[in-house]
Design a protein around this motif. Structure first.
Motif, PDB file in Angstrom:
ATOM      1  N   THR A   1       0.837  -1.207   0.000  1.00 32.35           N
ATOM      2  CA  THR A   1       0.000   0.000   0.000  1.00 32.35           C
ATOM      3  C   THR A   1       0.867   1.250   0.000  1.00 32.35           C
ATOM      4  O   THR A   1       0.569   2.229  -0.701  1.00 32.35           O
ATOM      5  CB  THR A   1      -0.927   0.017   1.231  1.00 32.35           C
ATOM      6  OG1 THR A   1      -1.722  -1.171   1.226  1.00 32.35           O
ATOM      7  CG2 THR A   1      -1.825   1.243   1.209  1.00 32.35           C
ATOM      8  N   GLU A   2       1.945   1.225   0.767  1.00 27.03           N
ATOM      9  CA  GLU A   2       2.850   2.379   0.836  1.00 27.03           C
ATOM     10  C   GLU A   2       3.476   2.672  -0.510  1.00 27.03           C
ATOM     11  O   GLU A   2       3.566   3.829  -0.934  1.00 27.03           O
ATOM     12  CB  GLU A   2       3.951   2.107   1.869  1.00 27.03           C
ATOM     13  CG  GLU A   2       4.911   3.280   2.061  1.00 27.03           C
ATOM     14  CD  GLU A   2       6.009   2.959   3.061  1.00 27.03           C
ATOM     15  OE1 GLU A   2       6.983   3.726   3.108  1.00 27.03           O
ATOM     16  OE2 GLU A   2       5.892   1.948   3.779  1.00 27.03           O
ATOM     17  N   ASP A   3       3.900   1.622  -1.209  1.00 28.35           N
ATOM     18  CA  ASP A   3       4.486   1.813  -2.538  1.00 28.35           C
ATOM     19  C   ASP A   3       3.446   2.290  -3.546  1.00 28.35           C
ATOM     20  O   ASP A   3       3.766   3.071  -4.454  1.00 28.35           O
ATOM     21  CB  ASP A   3       5.116   0.509  -3.031  1.00 28.35           C
ATOM     22  CG  ASP A   3       6.439   0.205  -2.333  1.00 28.35           C
ATOM     23  OD1 ASP A   3       7.056   1.158  -1.828  1.00 28.35           O
ATOM     24  OD2 ASP A   3       6.821  -0.972  -2.275  1.00 28.35           O
ATOM     25  N   ARG A   4       2.200   1.827  -3.395  1.00 30.76           N
ATOM     26  CA  ARG A   4       1.138   2.299  -4.296  1.00 30.76           C
ATOM     27  C   ARG A   4       0.902   3.801  -4.114  1.00 30.76           C
ATOM     28  O   ARG A   4       0.691   4.523  -5.084  1.00 30.76           O
ATOM     29  CB  ARG A   4      -0.153   1.515  -4.051  1.00 30.76           C
ATOM     30  CG  ARG A   4      -0.159   0.131  -4.667  1.00 30.76           C
ATOM     31  CD  ARG A   4      -1.576  -0.415  -4.821  1.00 30.76           C
ATOM     32  NE  ARG A   4      -2.210  -0.609  -3.523  1.00 30.76           N
ATOM     33  CZ  ARG A   4      -2.135  -1.744  -2.828  1.00 30.76           C
ATOM     34  NH1 ARG A   4      -1.437  -2.768  -3.293  1.00 30.76           N
ATOM     35  NH2 ARG A   4      -2.750  -1.850  -1.662  1.00 30.76           N
ATOM     36  N   ILE A   5       0.930   4.248  -2.861  1.00 31.63           N
ATOM     37  CA  ILE A   5       0.757   5.686  -2.583  1.00 31.63           C
ATOM     38  C   ILE A   5       1.911   6.479  -3.180  1.00 31.63           C
ATOM     39  O   ILE A   5       1.710   7.522  -3.814  1.00 31.63           O
ATOM     40  CB  ILE A   5       0.652   5.927  -1.061  1.00 31.63           C
ATOM     41  CG1 ILE A   5      -0.629   5.305  -0.514  1.00 31.63           C
ATOM     42  CG2 ILE A   5       0.694   7.434  -0.758  1.00 31.63           C
ATOM     43  CD1 ILE A   5      -0.718   5.329   0.994  1.00 31.63           C
ATOM     44  N   LYS A   6       3.122   5.964  -3.001  1.00 28.80           N
ATOM     45  CA  LYS A   6       4.301   6.630  -3.557  1.00 28.80           C
ATOM     46  C   LYS A   6       4.242   6.669  -5.081  1.00 28.80           C
ATOM     47  O   LYS A   6       4.605   7.670  -5.718  1.00 28.80           O
ATOM     48  CB  LYS A   6       5.568   5.904  -3.099  1.00 28.80           C
ATOM     49  CG  LYS A   6       6.857   6.636  -3.420  1.00 28.80           C
ATOM     50  CD  LYS A   6       8.081   5.845  -2.996  1.00 28.80           C
ATOM     51  CE  LYS A   6       8.168   5.704  -1.499  1.00 28.80           C
ATOM     52  NZ  LYS A   6       9.443   5.046  -1.088  1.00 28.80           N
ATOM     53  N   PHE A   7       3.748   5.580  -5.666  1.00 30.13           N
ATOM     54  CA  PHE A   7       3.607   5.512  -7.125  1.00 30.13           C
ATOM     55  C   PHE A   7       2.620   6.572  -7.615  1.00 30.13           C
ATOM     56  O   PHE A   7       2.881   7.284  -8.591  1.00 30.13           O
ATOM     57  CB  PHE A   7       3.133   4.117  -7.532  1.00 30.13           C
ATOM     58  CG  PHE A   7       2.974   3.930  -9.017  1.00 30.13           C
ATOM     59  CD1 PHE A   7       4.037   3.500  -9.792  1.00 30.13           C
ATOM     60  CD2 PHE A   7       1.756   4.184  -9.646  1.00 30.13           C
ATOM     61  CE1 PHE A   7       3.897   3.316 -11.156  1.00 30.13           C
ATOM     62  CE2 PHE A   7       1.607   4.011 -11.012  1.00 30.13           C
ATOM     63  CZ  PHE A   7       2.679   3.579 -11.772  1.00 30.13           C
ATOM     64  N   MET A   8       1.475   6.687  -6.941  1.00 34.81           N
ATOM     65  CA  MET A   8       0.457   7.656  -7.341  1.00 34.81           C
ATOM     66  C   MET A   8       0.954   9.085  -7.205  1.00 34.81           C
ATOM     67  O   MET A   8       0.631   9.956  -8.017  1.00 34.81           O
ATOM     68  CB  MET A   8      -0.809   7.461  -6.501  1.00 34.81           C
ATOM     69  CG  MET A   8      -1.528   6.138  -6.759  1.00 34.81           C
ATOM     70  SD  MET A   8      -2.063   5.945  -8.484  1.00 34.81           S
ATOM     71  CE  MET A   8      -3.258   7.274  -8.610  1.00 34.81           C
ATOM     72  N   GLN A   9       1.766   9.355  -6.192  1.00 45.00           N
ATOM     73  CA  GLN A   9       2.226  10.716  -5.942  1.00 45.00           C
ATOM     74  C   GLN A   9       3.346  11.142  -6.877  1.00 45.00           C
ATOM     75  O   GLN A   9       3.387  12.292  -7.323  1.00 45.00           O
ATOM     76  CB  GLN A   9       2.697  10.848  -4.486  1.00 45.00           C
ATOM     77  CG  GLN A   9       1.565  10.829  -3.469  1.00 45.00           C
ATOM     78  CD  GLN A   9       2.084  10.942  -2.046  1.00 45.00           C
ATOM     79  OE1 GLN A   9       3.251  10.666  -1.759  1.00 45.00           O
ATOM     80  NE2 GLN A   9       1.211  11.343  -1.140  1.00 45.00           N
ATOM     81  N   THR A  10       4.282  10.236  -7.148  1.00 44.06           N
ATOM     82  CA  THR A  10       5.481  10.632  -7.899  1.00 44.06           C
ATOM     83  C   THR A  10       5.554  10.093  -9.318  1.00 44.06           C
ATOM     84  O   THR A  10       6.208  10.692 -10.176  1.00 44.06           O
ATOM     85  CB  THR A  10       6.745  10.188  -7.142  1.00 44.06           C
ATOM     86  OG1 THR A  10       6.752   8.752  -7.043  1.00 44.06           O
ATOM     87  CG2 THR A  10       6.781  10.795  -5.751  1.00 44.06           C
ATOM     88  N   CYS A  11       4.902   8.953  -9.587  1.00 43.72           N
ATOM     89  CA  CYS A  11       5.017   8.345 -10.914  1.00 43.72           C
ATOM     90  C   CYS A  11       3.902   8.756 -11.864  1.00 43.72           C
ATOM     91  O   CYS A  11       4.117   8.802 -13.078  1.00 43.72           O
ATOM     92  CB  CYS A  11       5.045   6.818 -10.802  1.00 43.72           C
ATOM     93  SG  CYS A  11       6.480   6.189  -9.914  1.00 43.72           S
ATOM     94  N   VAL A  12       2.719   9.038 -11.322  1.00 41.92           N
ATOM     95  CA  VAL A  12       1.604   9.429 -12.186  1.00 41.92           C
ATOM     96  C   VAL A  12       1.898  10.711 -12.965  1.00 41.92           C
ATOM     97  O   VAL A  12       1.648  10.772 -14.182  1.00 41.92           O
ATOM     98  CB  VAL A  12       0.287   9.550 -11.376  1.00 41.92           C
ATOM     99  CG1 VAL A  12      -0.801  10.220 -12.206  1.00 41.92           C
ATOM    100  CG2 VAL A  12      -0.182   8.169 -10.934  1.00 41.92           C
ATOM    101  N   PRO A  13       2.453  11.784 -12.323  1.00 41.85           N
ATOM    102  CA  PRO A  13       2.810  12.971 -13.119  1.00 41.85           C
ATOM    103  C   PRO A  13       3.810  12.641 -14.225  1.00 41.85           C
ATOM    104  O   PRO A  13       3.693  13.148 -15.351  1.00 41.85           O
ATOM    105  CB  PRO A  13       3.437  13.914 -12.083  1.00 41.85           C
ATOM    106  CG  PRO A  13       2.886  13.482 -10.784  1.00 41.85           C
ATOM    107  CD  PRO A  13       2.715  11.993 -10.892  1.00 41.85           C
ATOM    108  N   HIS A  14       4.775  11.767 -13.904  1.00 48.11           N
ATOM    109  CA  HIS A  14       5.765  11.369 -14.904  1.00 48.11           C
ATOM    110  C   HIS A  14       5.102  10.619 -16.052  1.00 48.11           C
ATOM    111  O   HIS A  14       5.418  10.851 -17.231  1.00 48.11           O
ATOM    112  CB  HIS A  14       6.824  10.492 -14.235  1.00 48.11           C
ATOM    113  CG  HIS A  14       7.887  10.003 -15.170  1.00 48.11           C
ATOM    114  ND1 HIS A  14       7.807   8.783 -15.812  1.00 48.11           N
ATOM    115  CD2 HIS A  14       9.040  10.574 -15.591  1.00 48.11           C
ATOM    116  CE1 HIS A  14       8.867   8.627 -16.578  1.00 48.11           C
ATOM    117  NE2 HIS A  14       9.634   9.693 -16.455  1.00 48.11           N
TER     118      HIS A  14
END
Length: 309
Positions: free
Chosen positions: A227-240
């Motif tokens: 879950t923590e990695d999913r949150i990090k993915f949504m915050q930093t990878c989605v804009p990319h």
């Protein structure tokens, strides 16, 4: 200028249809360019001034925005000047320089996106090794790679183009493009090296694309477990991802149209297709990252709050 091998001035005929509405287009273009300058310079300034943002992800974002300023400055000032001029001409040297800026800007964008994907891969998939792999020295090397690689490649492209004898000076676009200049070469001119190097360049940057796909395959596989990695993915990878998909769509569409598209389309539509990569990403990128990345968003809200006092 038929049967002339030495061309010193090019005519940008793609702007002709816009001349009936040139004052309106000038005002809208100037406003849009000012918005690009404001948002990109603001984001770069925030990252430079705030020491808490001196992390690899934000430094790469700063480089991304600087490249946006570099590319748009190679187009908008000249286009605005052409809208106010009675003749839309550009010198031979100026045309080659603009072609260099346009191509190096686009490929530098893809190089930076590839480095940003690598940064996110290390941060999420290899967190224990992140600081050793993304040290200041290695980050500097990656930033230099993302800038110097397209600069070197397109310096060679421009040198190869400059040796050609040209038999026409009419460019049916609103800015100079290397491939269009090559197509103006006289029938007896040897363009084989230009074609070989063009396809080699395409191969290099297609490899960039596959590298990004590879990193995201690992990112997604890692993020579904936590879950923590999913949150990090949504915050930093989605804009990319949004920046990457937008960039690829507009660039591939422009390249495919330039090579295989019909010239029967209205000139205004052709112009829009050719400058999509100068319209959408340079303004969209700072807005997406500014609102999506928490640290930058908080810094912007803080500055807005202080400004109101």
């Amino acid at each position: 200028m038929d049967n002339v091998s030495i061309v010193r001035i090019f005519t940008l005929s793609g702007i002709n249809e816009a001349m009936n509405y040139r004052l309106t287009i000038f005002a809208l273009t100037l406003l849009y360019y000012c918005m690009i300058l404001f948002f990109n310079i603001s984001l770069v300034t925030i990252i430079i001034v705030d020491e808490n943002l001196h992390e690899p992800m934000y430094i790469l974002l700063c480089s991304f925005c600087i490249n946006g300023l570099y590319g748009t400055t190679g187009f908008y000032p000249k286009y605005l000047l052409d809208l106010l001029s009675s003749s839309q001409e550009i010198s031979y040297e100026g045309c080659l320089s603009q072609a260099f800026v346009m191509y190096s800007f686009a490929c530098c964008d893809l190089s930076i996106l590839a480095v940003m994907a690598y940064d996110r891969y290390l941060a999420i998939c290899r967190p224990l090794h992140y600081h050793s792999f993304m040290s200041k020295r290695k980050l500097s090397a990656l930033v230099c790679f993302s800038w110097l690689t397209p600069f070197c490649i397109f310096s060679i492209n421009v040198v190869l183009t400059s040796r050609l004898k040209l038999c026409s000076s009419n460019i049916q676009k609103i800015f100079c493009v290397n491939w269009i200049i090559v197509k103006l070469a006289c029938p007896e001119a040897d363009t084989f090296l230009n074609s070989v190097f063009a396809y080699a360049t395409i191969f290099i940057y297609v490899f960039h694309g596959f590298f990004i796909i590879w990193t995201y395959m690992h990112l997604i596989r890692t993020c579904v477990r936590s879950t923590e990695d999913r949150i990090k993915f949504m915050q930093t990878c989605v804009p990319h991802l949004i920046s990457l998909v937008t960039f690829l769509v507009v660039i591939v569409f422009d390249l495919m149209y330039m090579r295989f598209g019909s010239t029967d389309l209205p000139q205004s539509l052709q112009n829009f297709i050719s400058i999509e990569f100068l319209l959408i990403p340079p303004l969209m990128n700072p807005l997406i990252y500014g609102f999506k990345l928490t640290k930058i968003r908080n810094k912007i809200l803080y500055l807005v709050h202080v400004g109101r006092k």
